[in-house]
Scaffold this motif. Structure first.
Motif, PDB file in Angstrom:
ATOM      1  N   ALA A 125       0.823  -1.200   0.000  1.00  0.00           N
ATOM      2  CA  ALA A 125       0.000   0.000   0.000  1.00  0.00           C
ATOM      3  C   ALA A 125       0.864   1.260   0.000  1.00  0.00           C
ATOM      4  N   VAL A 126       1.967   1.228   0.723  1.00  0.00           N
ATOM      5  CA  VAL A 126       2.886   2.368   0.744  1.00  0.00           C
ATOM      6  C   VAL A 126       3.569   2.521  -0.606  1.00  0.00           C
ATOM      7  N   SER A 127       3.979   1.428  -1.206  1.00  0.00           N
ATOM      8  CA  SER A 127       4.619   1.500  -2.526  1.00  0.00           C
ATOM      9  C   SER A 127       3.667   2.068  -3.565  1.00  0.00           C
ATOM     10  N   LEU A 128       2.399   1.668  -3.496  1.00  0.00           N
ATOM     11  CA  LEU A 128       1.408   2.208  -4.435  1.00  0.00           C
ATOM     12  C   LEU A 128       1.280   3.718  -4.278  1.00  0.00           C
ATOM     13  N   ALA A 129       1.176   4.192  -3.044  1.00  0.00           N
ATOM     14  CA  ALA A 129       1.059   5.629  -2.812  1.00  0.00           C
ATOM     15  C   ALA A 129       2.324   6.361  -3.229  1.00  0.00           C
ATOM     16  N   ALA A 130       3.490   5.772  -2.943  1.00  0.00           N
ATOM     17  CA  ALA A 130       4.747   6.404  -3.345  1.00  0.00           C
ATOM     18  C   ALA A 130       4.817   6.556  -4.854  1.00  0.00           C
ATOM     19  N   MET A 131       4.327   5.564  -5.572  1.00  0.00           N
ATOM     20  CA  MET A 131       4.294   5.669  -7.030  1.00  0.00           C
ATOM     21  C   MET A 131       3.340   6.780  -7.473  1.00  0.00           C
ATOM     22  N   VAL A 191       2.522   9.526  -5.979  1.00  0.00           N
ATOM     23  CA  VAL A 191       2.985  10.886  -5.692  1.00  0.00           C
ATOM     24  C   VAL A 191       4.360  11.169  -6.280  1.00  0.00           C
ATOM     25  N   GLY A 192       4.874  10.245  -7.068  1.00  0.00           N
ATOM     26  CA  GLY A 192       6.137  10.500  -7.750  1.00  0.00           C
ATOM     27  C   GLY A 192       7.368  10.059  -6.999  1.00  0.00           C
ATOM     28  N   GLY A 193       7.202   9.236  -5.959  1.00  0.00           N
ATOM     29  CA  GLY A 193       8.353   8.780  -5.188  1.00  0.00           C
ATOM     30  C   GLY A 193       8.859   7.416  -5.587  1.00  0.00           C
ATOM     31  N   LEU A 194       8.216   6.779  -6.568  1.00  0.00           N
ATOM     32  CA  LEU A 194       8.634   5.452  -7.014  1.00  0.00           C
ATOM     33  C   LEU A 194       8.239   5.304  -8.474  1.00  0.00           C
ATOM     34  N   ASN A 195       9.159   4.749  -9.265  1.00  0.00           N
ATOM     35  CA  ASN A 195       8.871   4.539 -10.671  1.00  0.00           C
ATOM     36  C   ASN A 195       7.876   3.404 -10.843  1.00  0.00           C
ATOM     37  N   LEU A 196       6.936   3.569 -11.764  1.00  0.00           N
ATOM     38  CA  LEU A 196       5.912   2.555 -12.005  1.00  0.00           C
ATOM     39  C   LEU A 196       6.528   1.203 -12.360  1.00  0.00           C
ATOM     40  N   THR A 197       7.663   1.216 -13.032  1.00  0.00           N
ATOM     41  CA  THR A 197       8.292  -0.012 -13.495  1.00  0.00           C
ATOM     42  C   THR A 197       8.721  -0.917 -12.352  1.00  0.00           C
ATOM     43  N   VAL A 198       9.032  -0.354 -11.207  1.00  0.00           N
ATOM     44  CA  VAL A 198       9.502  -1.175 -10.088  1.00  0.00           C
ATOM     45  C   VAL A 198       8.416  -1.435  -9.047  1.00  0.00           C
ATOM     46  N   LEU A 199       7.201  -0.970  -9.306  1.00  0.00           N
ATOM     47  CA  LEU A 199       6.118  -1.180  -8.342  1.00  0.00           C
ATOM     48  C   LEU A 199       5.843  -2.667  -8.141  1.00  0.00           C
ATOM     49  N   ALA A 217       1.708   9.913   6.537  1.00  0.00           N
ATOM     50  CA  ALA A 217       2.963  10.071   7.270  1.00  0.00           C
ATOM     51  C   ALA A 217       4.161   9.786   6.372  1.00  0.00           C
ATOM     52  N   VAL A 218       4.018   8.792   5.503  1.00  0.00           N
ATOM     53  CA  VAL A 218       5.106   8.454   4.585  1.00  0.00           C
ATOM     54  C   VAL A 218       5.275   9.530   3.515  1.00  0.00           C
ATOM     55  N   CYS A 219       4.169   9.859   2.837  1.00  0.00           N
ATOM     56  CA  CYS A 219       4.259  10.779   1.699  1.00  0.00           C
ATOM     57  C   CYS A 219       4.663  12.185   2.123  1.00  0.00           C
ATOM     58  N   MET A 220       4.093  12.672   3.209  1.00  0.00           N
ATOM     59  CA  MET A 220       4.389  14.036   3.636  1.00  0.00           C
ATOM     60  C   MET A 220       5.688  14.102   4.435  1.00  0.00           C
ATOM     61  N   TRP A 227      -6.667  -6.441   2.034  1.00  0.00           N
ATOM     62  CA  TRP A 227      -6.160  -5.981   0.747  1.00  0.00           C
ATOM     63  C   TRP A 227      -6.953  -4.769   0.284  1.00  0.00           C
ATOM     64  N   LEU A 228      -8.267  -4.895   0.302  1.00  0.00           N
ATOM     65  CA  LEU A 228      -9.119  -3.811  -0.200  1.00  0.00           C
ATOM     66  C   LEU A 228      -8.963  -2.543   0.624  1.00  0.00           C
ATOM     67  N   GLY A 229      -9.073  -2.651   1.947  1.00  0.00           N
ATOM     68  CA  GLY A 229      -8.993  -1.468   2.799  1.00  0.00           C
ATOM     69  C   GLY A 229      -7.680  -0.717   2.661  1.00  0.00           C
ATOM     70  N   PRO A 230      -6.522  -1.395   2.820  1.00  0.00           N
ATOM     71  CA  PRO A 230      -5.249  -0.683   2.677  1.00  0.00           C
ATOM     72  C   PRO A 230      -5.023  -0.090   1.292  1.00  0.00           C
ATOM     73  N   LEU A 231      -5.416  -0.783   0.247  1.00  0.00           N
ATOM     74  CA  LEU A 231      -5.197  -0.245  -1.100  1.00  0.00           C
ATOM     75  C   LEU A 231      -6.088   0.958  -1.362  1.00  0.00           C
ATOM     76  N   LEU A 232      -7.336   0.926  -0.866  1.00  0.00           N
ATOM     77  CA  LEU A 232      -8.199   2.103  -0.997  1.00  0.00           C
ATOM     78  C   LEU A 232      -7.657   3.268  -0.179  1.00  0.00           C
ATOM     79  N   GLY A 233      -7.181   2.988   1.016  1.00  0.00           N
ATOM     80  CA  GLY A 233      -6.578   4.039   1.834  1.00  0.00           C
ATOM     81  C   GLY A 233      -5.354   4.634   1.177  1.00  0.00           C
ATOM     82  N   SER A 234      -4.568   3.795   0.513  1.00  0.00           N
ATOM     83  CA  SER A 234      -3.394   4.273  -0.215  1.00  0.00           C
ATOM     84  C   SER A 234      -3.795   5.192  -1.361  1.00  0.00           C
ATOM     85  N   LEU A 235      -4.819   4.792  -2.110  1.00  0.00           N
ATOM     86  CA  LEU A 235      -5.305   5.626  -3.218  1.00  0.00           C
ATOM     87  C   LEU A 235      -5.842   6.953  -2.699  1.00  0.00           C
ATOM     88  N   LEU A 236      -6.558   6.913  -1.589  1.00  0.00           N
ATOM     89  CA  LEU A 236      -7.118   8.140  -1.011  1.00  0.00           C
ATOM     90  C   LEU A 236      -6.013   9.105  -0.594  1.00  0.00           C
TER      91      LEU A 236
END
Length: 261
Positions: free
Chosen positions: A94-100, A102-110, A171-174, A231-240
């Motif tokens: 979920a953190v990796s998805l959010a990092a991608m 917001v520009g903190g991770l390249n899509l290719t390595v997600l 907390a991670v992104c900001m 899976w659903l809850g964390p991924l939705l929270g990451s997208l939000l």
């Protein structure tokens, strides 16, 4: 989460077609930009899940939420501070998805990151089972998430996972990726967010916030009841959280709208 590690991964230019000028440099580049970070994500996820599972297995329900909350939060903060400069210190799909986002991770390595994290979760849960007495392991369902017992609890659990994960991801992104707000205290704030989340939401959903943390114990204990929630809850929270940072509260470099001219 290391700002330097996260940003450097976001700056990768996979598939650019540029050949290294020095013989052998290409192997070093791939090792440092892909192989090494993925290994670190696997290692960090394994250690995080191992410690988290042991904190649940070794402390019965009578111990309350404080021991697992402290163990998970302190372990994550320590691992982010120690390994974050190599991979960004995600240890969570979920953190990796959010990092991608917001520009903190390249899509290719997600995808490689997520696979490494899930494998690490499986390894950590396996190690926790190996060192735990059999009766304690099975009494705790292998530290799998068993808080949700009936369909009536599902809606509240999903909503709790969305909100709790959004707090962690913010907390991670900001704290580690957004250039205007990131700082050296990011590992501590990330760890504290996990501790706070577990103390607040542990009785509602189990406060997973991490599919890798849910996956490993579920496999070892063969416990899949309501597993999809984690899976659903964390991924939705990451997208939000990713959308909030990307569109509204990120700095001018991160935001997609209302940019400074």
């Amino acid at each position: 989460m290391s700002a330097e590690g996260a940003v450097s991964m976001g700056d990768l230019e996979f598939g650019s077609g540029k050949e290294p000028r020095v013989e052998g440099r290409g192997h070093t580049w791939w090792h440092e930009r892909l192989v090494q970070p993925c290994l670190v994500e696997l290692l960090g996820s394994a250690l995080f899940v191992f410690i988290g599972c042991l904190s649940v297995i070794g402390n019965g329900p009578e111990a309350g939420l404080l021991p697992p909350a402290l163990a998970h939060g302190l372990a994550l903060g320590l691992l982010v501070a120690t390994l974050g400069n190599v991979s960004g210190g995600h240890f969570n799909p979920a953190v990796s998805l959010a990092a991608m986002l917001v520009g903190g991770l390249n899509l290719t390595v997600l995808l490689p990151y997520c696979v490494s994290q899930l494998c690490g979760g499986l390894l950590g849960a396996s190690l926790a089972k190996a060192v735990s007495p059999g009766d304690r392991f099975w009494n705790a369902s292998g530290a799998a998430f068993v808080t949700v017992q009936e369909p009536g609890q599902v809606a509240g659990a999903v909503l709790a996972e969305v909100i709790l994960t959004a707090l962690l991801v913010l907390a991670v992104c900001m704290g580690a990726i957004n250039e205007k707000t990131r700082g050296p205290l990011a590992p501590f704030s990330i760890g504290f967010s996990v501790t706070v989340d577990i103390l607040a939401g542990g009785a509602v959903s189990g406060a997973c916030m991490n599919p890798a943390r849910a996956f490993g114990p579920a496999v070892l204990a063969n416990h899949w009841a309501f597993h999809w929630i984690y899976w659903l809850g964390p991924l939705l929270g990451s997208l939000l959280a990713g959308a909030l940072v990307r569109f509204f509260i990120g700095d001018g470099k991160t935001r997609l709208i209302l940019k400074e001219r």
